[in-house]
Design a protein around this motif. Structure first.
Motif, mmCIF file in Angstrom:
data_model
loop_
_atom_site.group_PDB
_atom_site.id
_atom_site.type_symbol
_atom_site.label_atom_id
_atom_site.label_comp_id
_atom_site.label_asym_id
_atom_site.label_seq_id
_atom_site.Cartn_x
_atom_site.Cartn_y
_atom_site.Cartn_z
ATOM 1 N N THR A 36 -16.083 4.579 -6.665
ATOM 2 C CA THR A 36 -15.921 3.481 -6.443
ATOM 3 C C THR A 36 -15.127 2.918 -5.184
ATOM 4 O OG1 THR A 36 -16.023 2.694 -9.123
ATOM 5 C CG2 THR A 36 -15.081 0.942 -7.389
ATOM 6 N N THR A 38 -13.767 -0.365 -2.285
ATOM 7 C CA THR A 38 -13.771 -1.754 -2.098
ATOM 8 C C THR A 38 -13.485 -1.922 -0.488
ATOM 9 O OG1 THR A 38 -11.441 -1.949 -2.610
ATOM 10 C CG2 THR A 38 -12.912 -2.552 -4.034
ATOM 11 N N ASN A 96 -11.883 -8.511 -1.291
ATOM 12 C CA ASN A 96 -12.059 -8.085 -2.970
ATOM 13 C C ASN A 96 -12.521 -9.439 -3.127
ATOM 14 O OD1 ASN A 96 -10.941 -5.476 -3.241
ATOM 15 N ND2 ASN A 96 -8.926 -6.214 -3.042
ATOM 16 N N GLN A 99 -17.461 -4.746 -4.250
ATOM 17 C CA GLN A 99 -17.029 -3.398 -4.229
ATOM 18 C C GLN A 99 -18.417 -2.624 -4.267
ATOM 19 O OE1 GLN A 99 -15.913 -2.369 -8.445
ATOM 20 N NE2 GLN A 99 -17.512 -3.508 -9.346
ATOM 21 N N ASP A 110 -20.207 -8.105 -6.485
ATOM 22 C CA ASP A 110 -19.123 -8.767 -7.187
ATOM 23 C C ASP A 110 -19.219 -9.560 -8.215
ATOM 24 O OD1 ASP A 110 -19.296 -11.246 -6.249
ATOM 25 O OD2 ASP A 110 -19.117 -11.076 -4.470
#
Length: 489
Positions: A36, A38, A96, A99, A110
């Motif tokens: 993962t 971001t 954010n 991702q 997202d």
């Protein structure tokens, strides 16, 4: 005994460090399930990398677009040149909660907007090859790897060495206007002159010369490959090309990477990396006047003499030769489509007329009249010597300036919806202003007459019957009646 334990501990630490460093190196060259990431708002560059190939030439990660957005990309690290990017219809934000995850599929999403892009696969790792090919691989029971998805199957605007380009693919310029595709026995370059469902127009075509092998229709489609020897080859079956387009460095060894890209001006160019810079090694179109829109909409290109405007009045240095309405899609039978003027110019030719259809007509008048009556015709070019009439069913692009005055261009120039509205508004405004001034003048005139007659008084007035009276009364009564009558109309 204590010394032996100490040595054992040192060996353990040493082995742990080796294993850890190996694991770090391995993870930098593969992404496993559960990965993962971001966007990092603090990085100063336009690229956030997650994965590199073993040679260190290529990297995969987030590429910043227009400061606030992002795409996934593979870049050439020494030059920071994008080699491949994802084809997203909408781009996520560089912040954010955007991702990237790998759960068997590579997914950009997202929580608010959902999924922006996905490979829709069920793989075990993401791997970047030394040729810049991003792959998703799956392991079988014996831990053998099979490629279930690769970026080479989804090129954007660039081909690299030994990457197969098939008839199911297309290269599309980063501005979305130009593309490269394969035909049955040729490579073609196409322009998207109109948005929507209007078809693209071919403006360059290279047919296979078939010097060493022939194209046999029954044996399937052709494909193209950029070869390390410095040529773009067309193939059908086997290793013998049906055509070879040689680059400047043909059969000369180069130390760096080769690539081929469809550019934002519509040209197809080849490059090789010297270790310090990219060197242009090939151009499909050598004369800039032969490019589809080298001088812009309604521009005129004269080889060796630069650009001017078709109307011979607009200053080309202003950056454009026509309003934005003349670059829009749509025909001349729409609500505002019939509001256009016509422009004629001698010594005009189309830059790629050999790829366009034409009709033979008896006169220039017939050619122009046929275009004028056609809602989708933007212009026509007629040759008095051959009688060929070329109809343009798309917004006018760059034309060629030639010395032959018998070649005549006829073009429709849309006045524009905005311009019409401005003119109408101006006319209404002037009409209201003039009416207001007239009314004001009439009121002032009536008041002045009253004032003058009142000043003269009773003794100064005798009516038609010779009877003295309040002079202004009778006259004003008639005037008042006329005012009331006018106001009721």
């Amino acid at each position: 005994m204590a010394q032996s334990q100490s040595q054992s501990q040192l060996l353990f630490v040493f082995a742990f460090c080796i294993a850890t460093s190996t694991a770090i190196a391995a993870t930098s060259q593969e992404l496993l399930r559960g990965f993962t990431a971001t966007p990092n708002p603090k990085i100063s560059t336009n690229f956030q990398q997650f994965l590199t190939d073993s040679s260190g030439n290529f990297s995969f990660g987030f590429l910043r677009v227009n400061t606030t957005l992002l795409s996934l990309a593979v870049i050439h690290l020494p030059s920071s040149e994008p080699i491949w990017t994802t084809n997203m219809t909408r781009l996520p934000r560089w912040s954010n909660p955007t991702q990237l995850i790998f759960n068997g599929s590579l997914v950009v999403s997202d929580p608010h907007s959902g999924v922006f892009w996905s490979t829709y696969t069920d793989g075990d790792r993401v791997f970047l090859s030394n040729s810049s090919n991003l792959q998703i691989q799956a392991f079988d029971g014996s831990n053998l790897q099979s490629v279930i998805w690769e970026s080479f199957d989804f090129p954007t605007d660039t081909l690299v060495e030994n990457q197969n380009f098939t008839s199911a693919m297309s290269l599309i310029s980063s501005n979305g206007l130009y593309s490269m595709r394969l035909g049955s026995d040729f490579i073609g370059l196409y322009a998207k002159f109109q948005s929507g469902s209007y078809p693209s127009k071919i403006y360059w075509k290279h047919k296979a010369l078939e010097a060493k092998a022939s194209v046999i229709p029954s044996e399937g489609p052709i494909y193209a490959v950029l070869k390390s020897d410095g040529f773009l080859g067309m193939y059908q079956n086997g290793s013998t090309p049906v055509d070879v387009q040689s680059f400047n460095s043909y059969q000369q060894p180069v130390s760096g990477v080769r690539r081929l890209r469809i550019e934002t001006d519509g040209n197809l160019r080849g490059y090789f990396w010297t270790g310090a810079s990219w060197i242009t090694d090939y151009e499909a179109i050598s004369d800039s006047c032969e490019l589809p829109s080298s001088c812009g909409s309604y521009g005129l290109c004269k080889p060796g003499n630069g650009c001017s405007c078709l109307d011979n009045q607009t200053d080309y240095n202003s950056g454009k030769c026509s309003s934005s309405e003349n670059q829009d899609s749509g025909d001349f039978c729409s609500v505002y489509g019939d509001k256009y003027t016509t422009l004629r110019r001698n010594g005009i030719e189309l830059p790629y007329k050999e790829l366009m259809g034409y009709q033979k007509m008896a006169s220039l008048e017939e050619c122009e009249g046929t275009c004028e009556e056609n809602c989708t015709c933007w212009g026509a070019v007629y040759s008095n010597s051959s009688g060929f009439c070329y109809m343009l069913d798309y917004p006018i692009q760059t034309l060629l300036s030639v010395g032959d005055e018998s070649k005549v261009g006829y073009f429709k120039v849309r006045e524009g919806v905005g311009k019409g509205k401005v003119n109408v508004g101006l006319g209404v405004g002037l009409g209201v202003l003039c009416g207001t001034l007239l009314v004001f003048g009439g009121v002032v005139g009536i008041w002045w007459c009253r004032f003058r007659k009142r000043k003269r008084g009773v003794s100064g007035y005798v009516d038609d019957d010779g009877v003295g009276g309040v002079g202004p009364y009778k006259d004003l009564g008639a005037a008042s009646f006329r005012s009331i009558e006018l106001s009721e109309r």
